[in-house]
Design a protein around this motif. Sequence first.
Motif, mmCIF file in Angstrom:
data_model
loop_
_atom_site.group_PDB
_atom_site.id
_atom_site.type_symbol
_atom_site.label_atom_id
_atom_site.label_comp_id
_atom_site.label_asym_id
_atom_site.label_seq_id
_atom_site.Cartn_x
_atom_site.Cartn_y
_atom_site.Cartn_z
ATOM 1 N N SER A 1 -27.274 177.600 -1.735
ATOM 2 C CA SER A 1 -28.560 178.248 -1.447
ATOM 3 C C SER A 1 -29.308 177.514 -0.349
ATOM 4 O O SER A 1 -29.984 178.127 0.473
ATOM 5 C CB SER A 1 -29.409 178.306 -2.727
ATOM 6 N N CYS A 2 -29.182 176.197 -0.310
ATOM 7 C CA CYS A 2 -29.804 175.406 0.749
ATOM 8 C C CYS A 2 -28.801 175.260 1.893
ATOM 9 O O CYS A 2 -27.776 174.597 1.745
ATOM 10 C CB CYS A 2 -30.225 174.027 0.226
ATOM 11 N N GLN A 3 -29.082 175.922 3.024
ATOM 12 C CA GLN A 3 -28.133 175.929 4.127
ATOM 13 C C GLN A 3 -27.906 174.529 4.694
ATOM 14 O O GLN A 3 -26.878 174.263 5.308
ATOM 15 C CB GLN A 3 -28.631 176.860 5.237
ATOM 16 N N SER A 4 -28.859 173.611 4.489
ATOM 17 C CA SER A 4 -28.676 172.248 4.997
ATOM 18 C C SER A 4 -27.574 171.509 4.255
ATOM 19 O O SER A 4 -27.091 170.478 4.737
ATOM 20 C CB SER A 4 -29.988 171.459 4.881
ATOM 21 N N ASP A 5 -27.161 172.016 3.082
ATOM 22 C CA ASP A 5 -26.096 171.375 2.318
ATOM 23 C C ASP A 5 -24.712 171.819 2.764
ATOM 24 O O ASP A 5 -23.706 171.269 2.304
ATOM 25 C CB ASP A 5 -26.256 171.685 0.817
ATOM 26 N N ARG A 6 -24.621 172.818 3.636
ATOM 27 C CA ARG A 6 -23.311 173.293 4.081
ATOM 28 C C ARG A 6 -22.582 172.182 4.823
ATOM 29 O O ARG A 6 -23.112 171.548 5.727
ATOM 30 C CB ARG A 6 -23.460 174.503 5.008
ATOM 31 N N GLY A 7 -21.347 171.927 4.415
ATOM 32 C CA GLY A 7 -20.550 170.883 5.040
ATOM 33 C C GLY A 7 -20.820 169.490 4.519
ATOM 34 O O GLY A 7 -20.152 168.547 4.960
ATOM 35 N N MET A 8 -21.785 169.328 3.608
ATOM 36 C CA MET A 8 -22.135 167.999 3.120
ATOM 37 C C MET A 8 -21.714 167.777 1.678
ATOM 38 O O MET A 8 -21.906 166.682 1.145
ATOM 39 C CB MET A 8 -23.649 167.759 3.259
ATOM 40 N N LEU A 9 -21.147 168.802 1.023
ATOM 41 C CA LEU A 9 -20.793 168.649 -0.384
ATOM 42 C C LEU A 9 -19.693 167.614 -0.574
ATOM 43 O O LEU A 9 -19.763 166.781 -1.485
ATOM 44 C CB LEU A 9 -20.356 170.006 -0.953
ATOM 45 N N ARG A 10 -18.665 167.656 0.275
ATOM 46 C CA ARG A 10 -17.592 166.677 0.171
ATOM 47 C C ARG A 10 -18.109 165.285 0.479
ATOM 48 O O ARG A 10 -17.758 164.310 -0.201
ATOM 49 C CB ARG A 10 -16.475 167.066 1.145
ATOM 50 N N TRP A 11 -18.966 165.168 1.487
ATOM 51 C CA TRP A 11 -19.495 163.863 1.894
ATOM 52 C C TRP A 11 -20.355 163.250 0.786
ATOM 53 O O TRP A 11 -20.215 162.056 0.473
ATOM 54 C CB TRP A 11 -20.311 164.040 3.173
ATOM 55 N N THR A 12 -21.235 164.045 0.177
ATOM 56 C CA THR A 12 -22.084 163.517 -0.894
ATOM 57 C C THR A 12 -21.255 163.129 -2.118
ATOM 58 O O THR A 12 -21.592 162.177 -2.828
ATOM 59 C CB THR A 12 -23.142 164.557 -1.294
ATOM 60 N N LEU A 13 -20.164 163.855 -2.353
ATOM 61 C CA LEU A 13 -19.300 163.525 -3.493
ATOM 62 C C LEU A 13 -18.667 162.151 -3.306
ATOM 63 O O LEU A 13 -18.648 161.320 -4.222
ATOM 64 C CB LEU A 13 -18.231 164.599 -3.645
ATOM 65 N N HIS A 14 -18.134 161.878 -2.111
ATOM 66 C CA HIS A 14 -17.516 160.581 -1.873
ATOM 67 C C HIS A 14 -18.554 159.471 -1.750
ATOM 68 O O HIS A 14 -18.280 158.313 -2.127
ATOM 69 C CB HIS A 14 -16.660 160.641 -0.615
ATOM 70 N N LYS A 15 -19.745 159.792 -1.244
ATOM 71 C CA LYS A 15 -20.789 158.769 -1.171
ATOM 72 C C LYS A 15 -21.261 158.369 -2.566
ATOM 73 O O LYS A 15 -21.606 157.207 -2.798
ATOM 74 C CB LYS A 15 -21.972 159.294 -0.342
#
Length: 747
Positions: free
Chosen positions: A28-42
Amino acid sequence: SLSPAELESDILRRVRALLRELDGHHPSCQSDRGMLRWTLHKRMDQNPRTSCVLVSILVKELERAERGDLRHYIIPLLHTLMYTLIQAPCIPDELCARVYDFCKRLLTLPKPFCTIGLDYASRLQVERAAPGTLYQRMVISEQSLHCAAFPCHERIFIFADPELLPEAICRALATDTEAAQLSQSPRACMSCVVTHALQAALGDTCDTPGLRARLQALPPGDVEHWFQQVVAAVEGSEGGWDRGQHTARLERIYHGLLGSSPAGNAPQEGLQGTPLPSPNISFHLWTEDEQLSWGSRPRGVTEPWPLGRELGHRCPRAEPVEMGADCARPPSWARRGKELGLQQDVPRAPVGAPGSAQSTCGCPWQCPEHLWVPLAAPRAPVGAPGCTQSTCGCFWQCPEHLWVPLAAPRAPPAAPLQRPHTARVVLLGDDRILGRLAQAFHSLRKREARRVFLTARLDLQFYHIPVVPGQPQASAAAEHAGPEELCEVAGYLGRADPWYESNINTLCHMIPKLATMPSRALVADLFLTDVIAYYARMGTQPVCFQVHSVKVLFLDPGQDPAEDVFLTELLTQVQDSPSRRELSTAKRKSTPDGPGMDLTVTYRRVVLSERQKELALSLRSTGLLMKAIPAEEAAGLGCLTVTITEIIRTSNLAGRSFSAVAHRFRTRSIKVRSPEQRPFTVRLDKDSRRTYRDVIGLEVSPCLEPSYCLQKTRTPKCSPEETEDVGLVKYLPKSLLLPINTFAGVI
C-alpha cells in the motif's frame, strides 16, 4: 524484544508480503516497493538470532511452492535463503541438509531452475563440510585479500553517462561509493573472516565479543597471520576433512588466539552476527568513447595502467598470445589491473621452458598442462604434418594453422585453466548507455579475436540498473522517448525475471529521489550500496541479447560506408535539411508525390517453420523503425520487429489526399535503399549522438562473433562454392551476444 512465537509470526508476515509483491500486489505504501527484501535482511543483521528462524521459514515456503507448483516463487525464495545462510553466524546442519535436498530436486526441472539448483547444491555441499566457507570466499574475493589458498579477486565498476543523468545523481553515487570504501579496511575484513569462521564452527560456545576484542588489540601483522591460518584450515577442510575434523582444527586456532580459556566459557549473550563488508565498488563517469574500455587511472597516477602490466609484474611471460599479424595495442578493459588488486597467480611457462612446445612455423603455443590456451576442435591423426609434441607428451597445434590437441594432458596433474579475476561492470542509465556498451563490447571482442590478452585471465560480468531522472534532460538525446521507451531492456528483463523487476527495476525512479533527499546521508548510502552489492553477488544468470550490425551507405559516392552496431533499435527518418543536389532534383519534379520518400526494402521474413522467405517491396514512407527488444517475452530475442509507415495517395472529388498505413513484420536481416537518392537520417539506440545523416541505404543483420569471422577466413575450403562451416569454425559461437546478468535469466 519479541517472544519466539511473535518473532516467527513477524518474519513470516514479511516473507508473505514479499511473495505478494511477486504476484503484482504491491504494498500500500509505494515507498516500500523494492525494499521488502532489503528490510528483511537488515533485520537479520540487527538481530542475528533471527537467521535460523528466517531460514526455517524460507525452507517451508520453498517446499510449499514446490507442492503448489508456484515456480515463480522458487528462485526469489532460494536467493533470499542463500543470502541469509551465507551471513548467518551458525545454521544447524539439519536445516542445511533440507535446503541441500531441495536444491537437488530442482535438477529435474528445466532451466534456469536446474542451473541455479546445481550451483547452490554444490555450494551447500562445501558449506556443510566446512561452515563459513561461502562467507570467507566472498569476502576474500570482493576485498582482494592476498591468500594463496583462494587466489580469486573481483571488483564492481559502476559506469554512468553524465550526459544522460543529472549531475546531482552522479555526485551522490560517487559520494556514496567512496564513503562505503572508507568505512572498511583490509584488517577489518580479515577480522570479519576470522570471527565468522570460528563462530560458524563453534556455534554458541564461541566468545564472539572476546574474540573481536582480541583481534582489535593485535597488530596488523598478527591479524593477517591468524587470517591465513583460518583460511588454510577452512579451505583444507574441503579437500577431505569431515565436519568434526574441521571443527577440531578451528577450535585449536580459537584457543591459540584467545589463550587457554575453554570455548565453553563464552558469555551467554546469544549469537552475534558478522555482517558482510561492503564489496569493493568504484564509480566512474563515462565521458569518452573508449573510457569504458581503458578506464580512468587511479588517483595520483599519470601513466597508463594496462592489465597486462600488472599480470606481467609477478608472472613470467604474461604477454598476450598473438592471433594475427595486424594486432593493435592492448585491448580494452585493460586499465583496471591495479584497481582489481591482481596478485600472484599461477605462473605461465615461458617459451622454451620444460614442458613447452613450439610449432614448426615458429608460433609459440602452450599445452593445457601448463596453462596454455586450449582450442576445442576435432582430433587430427598423430604425426600430421606440422604437429609438434611437448616434452610432457601433450600434442598441441598452433591456432594460426588450425592445429588441434591430439592427446589429453598426462600426469602430473596441474591446476586447471581458470580466470581468477572478475570485473562486475554495472551500467546505470537507460537503453542509450547499453547501446554504448554494445559498441565497446564489440570492439573488445574484435581485439581479443586477434590477440588473446584479457578474456583468458579476466571474467567480465555485465549488470544493468535502469535510472530515469525525474526531469527530462536538456540534451536532444532524450527527445521523442518516454521513460518506458528508454528502458525497454530493463522492461524485458523484468518480465523475464520477476525478482529483477522487484529489486532492480524499482530503482528506476527511486535513485533520483534518494539522491536529492535532505537526509540522504542517513538512508541512501546504506540502501543503494547494499542493493548494488546484492545484485552483483546473486545475479549470476545472464540474459543474452543479440547485437546487430549495420552498414550505412552515404549520398556522397566518395564517402566510405560506415559500419556500426546497435542493441535496441534503429530509426530512419526523412532528412529535414535537404542538400543542394536534392533541392535541384525536387525542383525538376513536375508532380509532388506527397510527404516521405521512396524506399526499396528487401528482407527475409521470419515464419514459424523457421524457413527463410526473401521478400521485396517498394513504397513511399516517412520512416522505418527496427526494434530488437520484443514487446512481449513470448516473442523471444534474436529477431528484428520492423515497422514501416507507408504513405498512400488517393484522389477523389475533393482533390488529392494522403493517408498513413503501418506495415509490421519480423526479420533477421534487411536492406533499405532510396532509389531516388533522397537522403535520410539513421539514429541508433535512441541516442541522437549516434545519428548518421545523408544516408541513402543501409544493411542490417545479426552481428557475427569476431573470432568466428577471423577463423572462417583462415579455414581452407574444398571448393569456392562451399558455404558450410568446416573444421574449427563450426565449434565457435557464430553470433555476438551481449550477456546482462539477472537473478534467474529467462524463466
